[in-house]
Design an enzyme around this catalytic site. Structure first.
Site, PDB file in Angstrom:
ATOM      1  N   LEU A 104      10.200  34.166  42.313  1.00  0.00           N
ATOM      2  CA  LEU A 104      10.209  32.890  43.016  1.00  0.00           C
ATOM      3  C   LEU A 104       8.921  32.895  43.825  1.00  0.00           C
ATOM      4  O   LEU A 104       8.682  33.844  44.590  1.00  0.00           O
ATOM      5  CB  LEU A 104      11.412  32.748  43.954  1.00  0.00           C
ATOM      6  CG  LEU A 104      12.743  32.275  43.356  1.00  0.00           C
ATOM      7  CD1 LEU A 104      13.815  32.258  44.444  1.00  0.00           C
ATOM      8  CD2 LEU A 104      12.628  30.888  42.735  1.00  0.00           C
ATOM      9  N   ASP A 105       8.077  31.879  43.676  1.00  0.00           N
ATOM     10  CA  ASP A 105       6.816  31.901  44.417  1.00  0.00           C
ATOM     11  C   ASP A 105       7.075  31.749  45.913  1.00  0.00           C
ATOM     12  O   ASP A 105       8.187  31.427  46.339  1.00  0.00           O
ATOM     13  CB  ASP A 105       5.846  30.838  43.896  1.00  0.00           C
ATOM     14  CG  ASP A 105       6.378  29.429  44.055  1.00  0.00           C
ATOM     15  OD1 ASP A 105       6.615  29.024  45.208  1.00  0.00           O
ATOM     16  OD2 ASP A 105       6.540  28.732  43.048  1.00  0.00           O
ATOM     17  N   ALA A 106       6.044  31.993  46.701  1.00  0.00           N
ATOM     18  CA  ALA A 106       6.207  32.046  48.154  1.00  0.00           C
ATOM     19  C   ALA A 106       6.777  30.760  48.733  1.00  0.00           C
ATOM     20  O   ALA A 106       7.511  30.790  49.730  1.00  0.00           O
ATOM     21  CB  ALA A 106       4.869  32.376  48.818  1.00  0.00           C
ATOM     22  N   SER A 108       8.878  28.713  47.225  1.00  0.00           N
ATOM     23  CA  SER A 108      10.196  28.398  46.670  1.00  0.00           C
ATOM     24  C   SER A 108      11.286  29.190  47.390  1.00  0.00           C
ATOM     25  O   SER A 108      11.033  30.230  47.995  1.00  0.00           O
ATOM     26  CB  SER A 108      10.228  28.705  45.170  1.00  0.00           C
ATOM     27  OG  SER A 108       9.302  27.888  44.479  1.00  0.00           O
ATOM     28  N   ARG A 212       6.984  24.375  38.532  1.00  0.00           N
ATOM     29  CA  ARG A 212       5.904  23.603  39.165  1.00  0.00           C
ATOM     30  C   ARG A 212       4.848  23.186  38.139  1.00  0.00           C
ATOM     31  O   ARG A 212       4.369  22.040  38.148  1.00  0.00           O
ATOM     32  CB  ARG A 212       5.250  24.420  40.279  1.00  0.00           C
ATOM     33  CG  ARG A 212       6.196  24.693  41.453  1.00  0.00           C
ATOM     34  CD  ARG A 212       5.514  25.502  42.544  1.00  0.00           C
ATOM     35  NE  ARG A 212       6.450  25.892  43.571  1.00  0.00           N
ATOM     36  CZ  ARG A 212       6.810  25.140  44.599  1.00  0.00           C
ATOM     37  NH1 ARG A 212       6.288  23.930  44.726  1.00  0.00           N
ATOM     38  NH2 ARG A 212       7.678  25.569  45.494  1.00  0.00           N
TER      39      ARG A 212
END
Length: 257
Positions: A104-106, A108, A212
Site C-alpha cells: 500500500l503506498d504511503a 493509501s 492509482r
C-alpha cells in the site's frame, strides 16, 4: 552478523528501533557498551539490552492485521528514516522475519497484513493464486461506462497490463453516474461527468500503485484509496494505526478467495 541485525533477529524491534537502542547506549556485548550498528557479534557473544539478556530468535509464526494510516511506508526499514508500518507493531508482536504482505503506498490506507510465514506471503501476493483485494476508491470525477469497461478489459500502466475484476459505484458515485440516454442533436455532450465519486474496485494482482495508475490511464485522479478486503478477510472496525493478531482461521480466509 552486525549487531543491529542480531537485535532485530532477537526480537528487539524493527531495524530502526534496534539502531536507536544501539546509538543511545542501551546495548552491551559481553558486558561492554556497543554503539556501532555494525559491531560484529557471533552466536556465542552475550548481547543485552538495558541490562537484560537478548533472547535468541524463536521461530514463532505470526499473522497480523494492521489498519494502515497515511504516511507510513510498506517496508521493513527505510534508509531515509521515514516511518514504516513495522513502527506501528507493538513489541509483543514483533518477531524475526516480519514483513508486509503486499503493498500500500504511503498515501493509501486500510487493510495490510504482516507475517513471517514466507509461504503465506507468496500465497496472498502472487497473481497465480488469484487472491482478490478490494478497495474503496474516491475519484475526482465519476467514470463513464466506457471508462469502467476499459478498466475491466485492461489498461497499460507502468509494469504492464492491469485489469480490474470489478468496478462498482458506491455511495454518491451512483448519483454521478453518466447517463447513457440519447441527447438532442442540438445539445453538446458534456466534457466529462462532474463531482467526486466513490467506487469499489477489485483486483487480483499487486503491481506498484496499480489502482492509482489505472485511474490515471482513464483520466481520473484518486483522492482517497483504502483497502478493505484481502481474500475472505475484511478490515472491519479496527481503528486506524492499530494492529491485531489473526487466528489461524482468519489467516486462511485472507489467503483464499
Amino acid at each position: 552478523m552486525p549487531l543491529v541485525k542480531r537485535l532485530v533477529a532477537g526480537g528487539a524491534g524493527s531495524r530502526r528501533r534496534a539502531a536507536a537502542l544501539i546509538i543511545e547506549g542501551s546495548v552491551s556485548v559481553n558486558g561492554r557498551p556497543a554503539t556501532n550498528l555494525n559491531h560484529p557479534v557471533s552466536a556465542s557473544d552475550a548481547v543485552s539490552v538495558n541490562g537484560q539478556p537478548l533472547a535468541q530468535a524463536e521461530k514463532r509464526i505470526v499473522y497480523l492485521l494492521l489498519n494502515k494510516p497515511r504516511g507510513y511506508l510498506c517496508a521493513v526499514s527505510d534508509s531515509r528514516g521515514r516511518p514504516t508500518v513495522l513502527d506501528l507493531v507493538p513489541d509483543a508482536l514483533r518477531v524475526a522475519g516480519l514483513v508486509p504482505v503486499g503493498r500500500l503506498d504511503a498515501d493509501s490506507t486500510g487493510l495490510l497484513l504482516l507475517s513471517n510465514d514466507g509461504a503465506f506471503v507468496e500465497r496472498v501476493t502472487h497473481p497465480r493464486y488469484g487472491v482478490v483485494k478490494e478497495y474503496d476508491v474516491l475519484l475526482d470525477r465519476a467514470l463513464w461506462p466506457r471508462d469502467q469497461a476499459r478498466l475491466l478489459d485492461g489498461v497499460e500502466i507502468e509494469g504492464g497490463l492491469a485489469r480490474a475484476l470489478s468496478v462498482s459505484p458506491m455511495g454518491n458515485a451512483e448519483s454521478h453516474r453518466p447517463r447513457t440516454a440519447q441527447r438532442s442533436a442540438s445539445r453538446p455532450a458534456p466534457a466529462a461527468p462532474r463531482g467526486e465519486a466513490r467506487y469499489t474496485v477489485e483486483l487480483a494482482e499487486g503491481k506498484k500503485r496499480e489502482v492509482r495508475l489505472m485511474m490515471r490511464a482513464v483520466g481520473r485522479r484518486v483522492l482517497r484509496l483504502t483497502r478493505v478486503r484481502v481474500g475472505g478477510l475484511r478490515l472491519g472496525r479496527l481503528p486506524s494505526g492499530s494492529v491485531r493478531e489473526l487466528s489461524a482461521q482468519e489467516a486462511r480466509k485472507a489467503s483464499h478467495g
